[in-house]
Scaffold this motif. Structure first.
Motif, PDB file in Angstrom:
ATOM      1  N   ARG A   1      47.657  44.444  36.934  1.00 41.33           N
ATOM      2  CA  ARG A   1      47.166  45.940  36.797  1.00 41.33           C
ATOM      3  C   ARG A   1      48.608  46.457  36.276  1.00 41.33           C
ATOM      4  O   ARG A   1      47.988  47.532  34.806  1.00 41.33           O
ATOM      5  CB  ARG A   1      46.845  47.099  37.759  1.00 41.33           C
ATOM      6  CG  ARG A   1      46.633  48.464  37.369  1.00 41.33           C
ATOM      7  CD  ARG A   1      46.235  49.664  38.924  1.00 41.33           C
ATOM      8  NE  ARG A   1      45.825  48.361  39.910  1.00 41.33           N
ATOM      9  CZ  ARG A   1      44.600  49.760  40.597  1.00 41.33           C
ATOM     10  NH1 ARG A   1      45.160  50.737  40.085  1.00 41.33           N
ATOM     11  NH2 ARG A   1      43.496  49.066  41.362  1.00 41.33           N
TER      12      ARG A   1
ATOM     13  N   VAL B   1      38.238  38.767  36.449  1.00 35.75           N
ATOM     14  CA  VAL B   1      36.378  38.651  36.516  1.00 35.75           C
ATOM     15  C   VAL B   1      36.332  37.603  37.923  1.00 35.75           C
ATOM     16  O   VAL B   1      35.295  37.796  37.812  1.00 35.75           O
ATOM     17  CB  VAL B   1      36.343  39.152  35.315  1.00 35.75           C
ATOM     18  CG1 VAL B   1      34.592  38.491  34.797  1.00 35.75           C
ATOM     19  CG2 VAL B   1      36.617  40.221  34.359  1.00 35.75           C
TER      20      VAL B   1
ATOM     21  N   LEU C   1      36.972  38.706  41.557  1.00 34.62           N
ATOM     22  CA  LEU C   1      35.891  39.366  42.032  1.00 34.62           C
ATOM     23  C   LEU C   1      34.497  38.899  41.823  1.00 34.62           C
ATOM     24  O   LEU C   1      33.992  38.289  43.095  1.00 34.62           O
ATOM     25  CB  LEU C   1      35.700  40.172  41.076  1.00 34.62           C
ATOM     26  CG  LEU C   1      35.308  41.803  41.114  1.00 34.62           C
ATOM     27  CD1 LEU C   1      35.290  42.802  42.513  1.00 34.62           C
ATOM     28  CD2 LEU C   1      34.707  42.484  40.223  1.00 34.62           C
TER      29      LEU C   1
ATOM     30  N   SER D   1      32.300  38.068  45.286  1.00 39.71           N
ATOM     31  CA  SER D   1      31.337  38.595  45.690  1.00 39.71           C
ATOM     32  C   SER D   1      30.373  37.798  45.746  1.00 39.71           C
ATOM     33  O   SER D   1      29.886  37.524  47.300  1.00 39.71           O
ATOM     34  CB  SER D   1      30.717  39.550  43.905  1.00 39.71           C
ATOM     35  OG  SER D   1      31.550  40.394  44.150  1.00 39.71           O
TER      36      SER D   1
ATOM     37  N   ASN E   1      38.909  43.322  46.386  1.00 38.66           N
ATOM     38  CA  ASN E   1      38.215  43.369  45.388  1.00 38.66           C
ATOM     39  C   ASN E   1      38.216  44.862  45.431  1.00 38.66           C
ATOM     40  O   ASN E   1      38.355  45.281  43.507  1.00 38.66           O
ATOM     41  CB  ASN E   1      36.256  43.408  45.900  1.00 38.66           C
ATOM     42  CG  ASN E   1      36.334  41.953  45.892  1.00 38.66           C
ATOM     43  OD1 ASN E   1      36.787  40.783  45.076  1.00 38.66           O
ATOM     44  ND2 ASN E   1      35.052  41.585  46.837  1.00 38.66           N
ATOM     45  N   GLU E   2      38.987  45.490  46.233  1.00 36.65           N
ATOM     46  CA  GLU E   2      39.359  46.756  45.572  1.00 36.65           C
ATOM     47  C   GLU E   2      40.185  46.931  44.884  1.00 36.65           C
ATOM     48  O   GLU E   2      40.834  48.470  43.946  1.00 36.65           O
ATOM     49  CB  GLU E   2      39.714  48.070  46.800  1.00 36.65           C
ATOM     50  CG  GLU E   2      38.928  47.996  47.495  1.00 36.65           C
ATOM     51  CD  GLU E   2      39.186  48.883  48.731  1.00 36.65           C
ATOM     52  OE1 GLU E   2      39.855  49.463  48.537  1.00 36.65           O
ATOM     53  OE2 GLU E   2      38.654  48.955  49.683  1.00 36.65           O
TER      54      GLU E   2
ATOM     55  N   ILE F   1      41.389  44.360  42.835  1.00 39.85           N
ATOM     56  CA  ILE F   1      40.980  43.093  41.710  1.00 39.85           C
ATOM     57  C   ILE F   1      39.838  44.401  41.089  1.00 39.85           C
ATOM     58  O   ILE F   1      39.800  44.097  40.184  1.00 39.85           O
ATOM     59  CB  ILE F   1      40.675  42.458  42.330  1.00 39.85           C
ATOM     60  CG1 ILE F   1      41.213  41.143  43.078  1.00 39.85           C
ATOM     61  CG2 ILE F   1      39.458  41.340  41.085  1.00 39.85           C
ATOM     62  CD1 ILE F   1      40.109  40.571  44.217  1.00 39.85           C
ATOM     63  N   GLY F   2      39.051  45.151  40.785  1.00 40.22           N
ATOM     64  CA  GLY F   2      38.265  45.879  40.646  1.00 40.22           C
ATOM     65  C   GLY F   2      38.446  47.070  39.693  1.00 40.22           C
ATOM     66  O   GLY F   2      38.547  47.187  38.499  1.00 40.22           O
TER      67      GLY F   2
ATOM     68  N   ILE G   1      40.278  45.143  36.656  1.00 43.54           N
ATOM     69  CA  ILE G   1      39.779  45.478  35.734  1.00 43.54           C
ATOM     70  C   ILE G   1      39.329  46.566  35.231  1.00 43.54           C
ATOM     71  O   ILE G   1      39.816  46.964  33.815  1.00 43.54           O
ATOM     72  CB  ILE G   1      38.500  44.588  36.610  1.00 43.54           C
ATOM     73  CG1 ILE G   1      38.935  42.843  36.639  1.00 43.54           C
ATOM     74  CG2 ILE G   1      37.661  44.637  35.553  1.00 43.54           C
ATOM     75  CD1 ILE G   1      37.448  42.416  37.074  1.00 43.54           C
ATOM     76  N   LEU G   2      39.294  47.874  36.152  1.00 44.23           N
ATOM     77  CA  LEU G   2      39.019  49.102  35.435  1.00 44.23           C
ATOM     78  C   LEU G   2      40.136  49.339  34.317  1.00 44.23           C
ATOM     79  O   LEU G   2      40.016  49.959  32.913  1.00 44.23           O
ATOM     80  CB  LEU G   2      38.675  50.383  36.078  1.00 44.23           C
ATOM     81  CG  LEU G   2      36.527  49.376  36.941  1.00 44.23           C
ATOM     82  CD1 LEU G   2      37.300  51.182  38.278  1.00 44.23           C
ATOM     83  CD2 LEU G   2      36.307  50.200  35.542  1.00 44.23           C
TER      84      LEU G   2
END
Length: 166
Positions: free
Chosen positions: A119, A131, A134, A138, A149-150, A152-153, A156-157
């Motif tokens: 990030r 990706v 994630l 999932s 995932n918090e 990782i997501g 990605i964002l």
């Protein structure tokens, strides 16, 4: 004569680590998250030592990432790199070959710190592995005390946000 810079040996291309940090028996063990605590605990003196070394410590840390299969050691090294990024250390992007070794890890601890580094560095080649992490998590959620995932997501964002700026 071998030139020393902040305990970094330019002749052997390695960081000289104080003896206390190389002997595992003298250090408290790294503590992974528990049901009562959703974060890791590391030796703050050791972390601060490496963070203060800045670029000089990167070859040593890179070597750990290239060769270690110990989850505690890798997680601690990633945490140190994350702190170094926060303190403005340059050159961590160049460590992607060592970091990418862990792109397929199942460890939520390693995933969390790796995503945080990605990030902050915005290494283009790391987007796909984020990706994949994630999606992998999932499809097969880990039973952990926190959700990797918090991070990782969020990474990605951050990549998407940076891509569409300006």
């Amino acid at each position: 004569m071998i030139q020393q810079v902040n305990n970094f040996n330019l002749y052997t291309n390695s960081c000289r680590v104080p003896q206390a940090y190389t002997c595992q028996s003298t250090l408290p063990q790294i503590q992974f998250p528990t049901c009562q605590r959703n974060y890791c605990i590391f030796n703050p003196d050791k972390v601060d030592y490496f963070v203060k070394q800045k670029d000089a410590a990167l070859p040593y840390l890179n070597d750990i990432l290239m060769h270690s299969n110990n989850e505690e050691q890798v997680t601690e090294t990633l945490y140190i790199l994350d702190r170094m990024l926060e303190n403005g250390t340059k050159g961590i992007k160049k460590m992607y070959p060592a970091l990418s070794r862990f792109n397929n890890t199942q460890s939520p601890n390693i995933q969390t710190f790796l995503a945080g580094i990605y990030r902050k560095t915005q290494i283009p080649d790391a987007f796909g592995p984020l990706v994949r992490m994630l999606i992998q998590n999932s499809l097969k959620p880990a039973n952990t005390t926190f959700d990797p995932n918090e991070e990782i997501g969020g990474a990605i964002l951050s990549y998407i946000s940076e891509r569409f700026k300006g």
